[in-house]
Design a protein around this motif. Structure first.
Motif, PDB file in Angstrom:
ATOM      1  N   VAL A  89     101.152  43.343  16.435  1.00  0.00           N
ATOM      2  CA  VAL A  89     102.443  43.848  15.968  1.00  0.00           C
ATOM      3  C   VAL A  89     103.453  43.784  17.107  1.00  0.00           C
ATOM      4  O   VAL A  89     103.086  43.663  18.279  1.00  0.00           O
ATOM      5  N   ALA A  90     104.714  43.862  16.736  1.00  0.00           N
ATOM      6  CA  ALA A  90     105.794  44.034  17.704  1.00  0.00           C
ATOM      7  C   ALA A  90     106.333  45.448  17.569  1.00  0.00           C
ATOM      8  O   ALA A  90     106.375  45.996  16.457  1.00  0.00           O
ATOM      9  N   LEU A  91     106.723  46.044  18.677  1.00  0.00           N
ATOM     10  CA  LEU A  91     107.406  47.334  18.643  1.00  0.00           C
ATOM     11  C   LEU A  91     108.889  47.057  18.442  1.00  0.00           C
ATOM     12  O   LEU A  91     109.496  46.302  19.205  1.00  0.00           O
ATOM     13  N   ALA A  92     109.470  47.642  17.414  1.00  0.00           N
ATOM     14  CA  ALA A  92     110.900  47.465  17.129  1.00  0.00           C
ATOM     15  C   ALA A  92     111.584  48.821  17.094  1.00  0.00           C
ATOM     16  O   ALA A  92     110.978  49.816  16.677  1.00  0.00           O
ATOM     17  N   ALA A  93     112.835  48.856  17.522  1.00  0.00           N
ATOM     18  CA  ALA A  93     113.587  50.110  17.509  1.00  0.00           C
ATOM     19  C   ALA A  93     115.046  49.818  17.202  1.00  0.00           C
ATOM     20  O   ALA A  93     115.560  48.748  17.537  1.00  0.00           O
ATOM     21  N   GLN A  94     115.685  50.782  16.570  1.00  0.00           N
ATOM     22  CA  GLN A  94     117.109  50.670  16.249  1.00  0.00           C
ATOM     23  C   GLN A  94     117.811  51.963  16.621  1.00  0.00           C
ATOM     24  O   GLN A  94     117.335  53.054  16.284  1.00  0.00           O
ATOM     25  N   ILE A  95     118.942  51.834  17.297  1.00  0.00           N
ATOM     26  CA  ILE A  95     119.797  52.980  17.619  1.00  0.00           C
ATOM     27  C   ILE A  95     121.015  52.922  16.705  1.00  0.00           C
ATOM     28  O   ILE A  95     121.588  51.855  16.490  1.00  0.00           O
ATOM     29  N   HIS A  96     121.417  54.066  16.149  1.00  0.00           N
ATOM     30  CA  HIS A  96     122.675  54.123  15.403  1.00  0.00           C
ATOM     31  C   HIS A  96     123.339  55.460  15.671  1.00  0.00           C
ATOM     32  O   HIS A  96     122.775  56.317  16.380  1.00  0.00           O
ATOM     33  N   ALA A  97     124.514  55.665  15.113  1.00  0.00           N
ATOM     34  CA  ALA A  97     125.304  56.845  15.455  1.00  0.00           C
ATOM     35  C   ALA A  97     124.615  58.146  15.073  1.00  0.00           C
ATOM     36  O   ALA A  97     124.892  59.200  15.667  1.00  0.00           O
ATOM     37  N   ASP A  98     123.704  58.115  14.111  1.00  0.00           N
ATOM     38  CA  ASP A  98     123.062  59.339  13.640  1.00  0.00           C
ATOM     39  C   ASP A  98     121.618  59.485  14.108  1.00  0.00           C
ATOM     40  O   ASP A  98     120.909  60.374  13.658  1.00  0.00           O
ATOM     41  N   GLY A  99     121.158  58.624  14.989  1.00  0.00           N
ATOM     42  CA  GLY A  99     119.789  58.768  15.458  1.00  0.00           C
ATOM     43  C   GLY A  99     119.157  57.439  15.804  1.00  0.00           C
ATOM     44  O   GLY A  99     119.844  56.469  16.130  1.00  0.00           O
ATOM     45  N   PHE A 100     117.840  57.383  15.720  1.00  0.00           N
ATOM     46  CA  PHE A 100     117.135  56.135  15.977  1.00  0.00           C
ATOM     47  C   PHE A 100     115.897  56.078  15.106  1.00  0.00           C
ATOM     48  O   PHE A 100     115.475  57.069  14.509  1.00  0.00           O
ATOM     49  N   ARG A 101     115.310  54.883  15.043  1.00  0.00           N
ATOM     50  CA  ARG A 101     114.050  54.700  14.331  1.00  0.00           C
ATOM     51  C   ARG A 101     113.219  53.693  15.105  1.00  0.00           C
ATOM     52  O   ARG A 101     113.733  52.695  15.582  1.00  0.00           O
ATOM     53  N   ALA A 102     111.938  53.990  15.252  1.00  0.00           N
ATOM     54  CA  ALA A 102     110.993  53.063  15.871  1.00  0.00           C
ATOM     55  C   ALA A 102     110.004  52.605  14.816  1.00  0.00           C
ATOM     56  O   ALA A 102     109.720  53.334  13.860  1.00  0.00           O
ATOM     57  N   ALA A 103     109.480  51.399  14.985  1.00  0.00           N
ATOM     58  CA  ALA A 103     108.560  50.855  13.982  1.00  0.00           C
ATOM     59  C   ALA A 103     107.630  49.843  14.637  1.00  0.00           C
ATOM     60  O   ALA A 103     107.917  49.292  15.699  1.00  0.00           O
ATOM     61  N   LEU A 104     106.508  49.601  13.980  1.00  0.00           N
ATOM     62  CA  LEU A 104     105.626  48.500  14.309  1.00  0.00           C
ATOM     63  C   LEU A 104     105.784  47.464  13.217  1.00  0.00           C
ATOM     64  O   LEU A 104     105.718  47.797  12.028  1.00  0.00           O
ATOM     65  N   VAL A 105     106.011  46.208  13.604  1.00  0.00           N
ATOM     66  CA  VAL A 105     106.294  45.148  12.635  1.00  0.00           C
ATOM     67  C   VAL A 105     105.354  43.975  12.887  1.00  0.00           C
ATOM     68  O   VAL A 105     105.282  43.453  14.006  1.00  0.00           O
ATOM     69  N   GLY A 106     104.629  43.583  11.840  1.00  0.00           N
ATOM     70  CA  GLY A 106     103.724  42.450  11.949  1.00  0.00           C
ATOM     71  C   GLY A 106     104.402  41.150  11.595  1.00  0.00           C
ATOM     72  O   GLY A 106     105.609  41.104  11.306  1.00  0.00           O
ATOM     73  N   LEU A 107     103.645  40.075  11.625  1.00  0.00           N
ATOM     74  CA  LEU A 107     104.163  38.797  11.167  1.00  0.00           C
ATOM     75  C   LEU A 107     104.587  38.899   9.707  1.00  0.00           C
ATOM     76  O   LEU A 107     104.072  39.729   8.951  1.00  0.00           O
ATOM     77  N   GLY A 108     105.510  38.036   9.319  1.00  0.00           N
ATOM     78  CA  GLY A 108     106.020  38.090   7.956  1.00  0.00           C
ATOM     79  C   GLY A 108     107.065  39.160   7.757  1.00  0.00           C
ATOM     80  O   GLY A 108     107.518  39.389   6.635  1.00  0.00           O
ATOM     81  N   GLY A 109     107.470  39.842   8.839  1.00  0.00           N
ATOM     82  CA  GLY A 109     108.459  40.908   8.731  1.00  0.00           C
ATOM     83  C   GLY A 109     107.916  42.177   8.108  1.00  0.00           C
ATOM     84  O   GLY A 109     108.683  43.035   7.674  1.00  0.00           O
ATOM     85  N   ARG A 110     106.580  42.335   8.078  1.00  0.00           N
ATOM     86  CA  ARG A 110     105.961  43.512   7.471  1.00  0.00           C
ATOM     87  C   ARG A 110     106.096  44.721   8.397  1.00  0.00           C
ATOM     88  O   ARG A 110     105.643  44.683   9.546  1.00  0.00           O
TER      89      ARG A 110
END
Length: 410
Positions: A89-110
Motif C-alpha cells: 500500500v501507499a500512505l496517502a494524506a490530505q490537508i484541508h481547511a477543516d482538518g486532515f485525513r490519512a489513508a492506506l491506498v493499494g493498487l487500482g486506487g483502492r
C-alpha cells in the motif's frame, strides 16, 4: 534452474521494459486479461505471461489461470488479471481547511483504510504534518502491509523543485512553507518505507480521476473543483499532469468571473475562488455558516434538504452562471476533450446540469460546435487517491527497482 525456468527467465529479461507498462495497465483497469495485456503491450503471449508471472511474484497482481467463461463465449477464456488485494500500500494524506485525513491506498486506487484527523488545522505546518504522519503510521502498524511510499495533498500551489506551499490561502500557514521537506523528514523519522511526495490537492484529484474515475480515457482532461474553501483546477495531458515550468499551472481559482464581485485573497475581485466556493454558496443562499460541520457539508445538506427553497435556488443559479463563465474561458484557452467537476461544483452540476452546460456552450467558441462533455468526479476521496498515485509512480515506472527482484520459481 531447470530448462523451463531458464526459458521463462529469458522471456522475462527480454520483456523487463514491459513490466512497468504492464503494471500500469492492470492498475488502471485497462488490461483485465492476459490476452488484452498481450495486445496492449505488443509482445508475444509467452512474454506477456512471463511479465504477468513476475508481477504476481512481486505481490502486485493476481493471475487467475482458470477463469470462468462468459455465457455464450467460445474457446478457452484468457487468464484474468487483477491487483493483489493483499499487496503493498501507499500512505496517502490530505490537508484541508477543516482538518486532515490519512489513508492506506493499494493498487487500482483502492482505499484500504482511513483515519480522519483533527478538526482544527493549526498555523504550524510541522505540527499538523506530524499528526498526519502519526495517524498514517498507526494505520500501517494495524494493517501489517508493506509500504511503497507516502504522498501528501495540500490546498496550495506547490512550487517545483522546492516543494514549498506557495499560497496556502485557506490555511494559516506561512507562504512558502517547506511542506515537502517537512513531510519527508517526518515520514523517515517514523520509519515508514519508501519516498515521500507532495502535490496540490486538485492536481492529485485530477490524476486519480484520470486513472480510476470519471476522467478515464480522456486525452486532454480539465478538472475544476472546490472542496472546503477556494477553487482549484488541473489539466491532464496524455496521462500526465500539466504543472507548468515550476508546478504552478492551472491556478484557475484566480480567474476573474465577476469584476465587481467579492474581494479575493489574491488581491483581485470576483475570482472563481470566492465566487463559486462553499462560503459563496451559503452567502448567496442567505445562510450564516455554522461551526458544527464543514462548509462543504453544509452546502450539501442544503441542496439535499431544501432544493426548492427560493434562496437555495437563487444561489444555485448564481454560482452556476459564474462557474460556467469560468469554464467557458478555460475551454477557449485549453480546448479539453472532457471536463470533470469535484466538490461543490459536482453538486451544482447535479442541481442544474442544463443551465451549466448552456452557459459554457453560449460563452465558448468550441461549445457551439458540439460541446465539451461535463461530468461529475466519481471518486469519493480523489485527492487521497491521487496522493497515493505519487507514491505508486516509482513502482509503476520500474517495479523491480522499486521493490526488488522476487525469488525465481522452479
Amino acid at each position: 534452474m531447470n530448462g523451463k525456468a531458464t526459458t521463462t527467465r529469458t522471456r522475462l529479461d527480454r520483456g523487463r521494459s514491459a513490466l512497468g507498462p504492464a503494471l500500469e495497465l492492470v492498475h488502471t483497469g485497462r488490461a483485465p486479461t492476459r490476452a488484452v495485456l498481450t495486445a496492449e503491450l505488443g509482445v508475444t503471449r509467452a512474454t506477456a505471461g512471463a511479465v504477468a508471472a513476475e508481477l504476481e511474484a512481486l505481490g502486485l497482481i493476481r493471475v487467475d489461470s482458470r477463469p470462468g467463461a462468459a455465457a455464450g463465449s467460445q474457446g478457452r477464456p484468457s487468464h484474468r488479471l487483477t491487483v493483489d488485494e493483499n499487496g503493498p500500500v501507499a500512505l496517502a494524506a490530505q490537508i484541508h481547511a477543516d482538518g486532515f485525513r490519512a489513508a492506506l491506498v493499494g493498487l487500482g486506487g483502492r482505499i484500504v483504510a482511513t483515519a480522519p484527523g483533527c478538526v482544527e488545522v493549526t498555523a504550524d505546518p510541522a505540527q499538523v504534518l506530524a499528526a498526519v504522519v502519526n495517524a498514517g503510521a498507526g494505520l500501517l502498524r494495524e494493517s501489517g502491509r508493506r509500504c511503497v511510499g507516502a504522498g501528501l495533498a495540500v490546498p496550495s500551489a506547490v512550487a517545483e523543485p522546492e516543494g514549498t506551499a506557495l499560497n496556502p490561502l485557506h490555511l494559516a500557514w506561512p507562504a512558502g512553507a517547506p511542506v515537502r521537506d517537512v513531510f519527508a523528514g517526518l515520514v523517515r523519522a517514523a520509519g515508514i518505507d519508501g519516498p515521500a511526495f507532495t502535490g496540490n490537492d486538485v492536481n492529485l484529484a485530477a490524476l486519480a480521476e484520470h486513472r480510476h474515475g470519471a476522467g478515464r480515457g480522456a486525452q486532454h482532461l480539465l478538472c475544476v473543483a472546490t472542496g472546503h474553501r477556494g477553487v482549484g483546477g488541473a489539466l491532464v495531458l496524455d496521462g500526465r499532469l500539466h504543472t507548468g515550468s515550476s508546478g504552478l499551472a492551472l491556478e484557475v481559482g484566480h480567474l476573474t468571473v465577476n469584476p465587481a464581485g467579492r474581494p479575493c485573497h489574491c488581491g483581485s475581485r470576483g475570482c472563481l475562488d470566492v465566487e463559486t466556493d462553499p462560503l459563496a454558496f451559503l452567502t448567496a443562499a442567505g445562510r450564516v455558516p455554522g461551526p458544527e460541520v464543514s462548509l462543504l457539508q453544509q452546502c450539501r445538506d442544503l441542496l439535499r434538504d431544501e432544493p426548492g427553497d427560493a434562496g437555495v435556488r437563487a444561489a444555485v443559479e448564481e454560482l452556476v452562471d459564474r462557474l460556467g463563465l469560468g469554464l467557458a474561458g478555460l475551454v477557449n484557452i485549453l480546448n479539453p476533450d472532457r471536463i470533470i467537476l469535484g466538490g461543490l461544483h459536482r453538486e451544482l452540476l447535479a442541481a442544474d446540469p442544463d443551465r451549466l452546460r448552456a452557459v459554457v456552450a453560449d460563452r465558448s467558441l468550441w461549445g457551439r460546435s458540439g460541446g465539451v462533455p461535463i461530468l461529475a468526479c466519481t471518486l469519493d476521496h480523489n485527492s487521497l487517491a491521487g496522493a497515493a498515485e505519487l507514491a505508486w509512480q516509482p513502482v509503476l515506472d520500474d517495479p523491480l527497482s522499486a521493490l526488488g527482484r522476487p525469488v525465481p520459481h522452479g
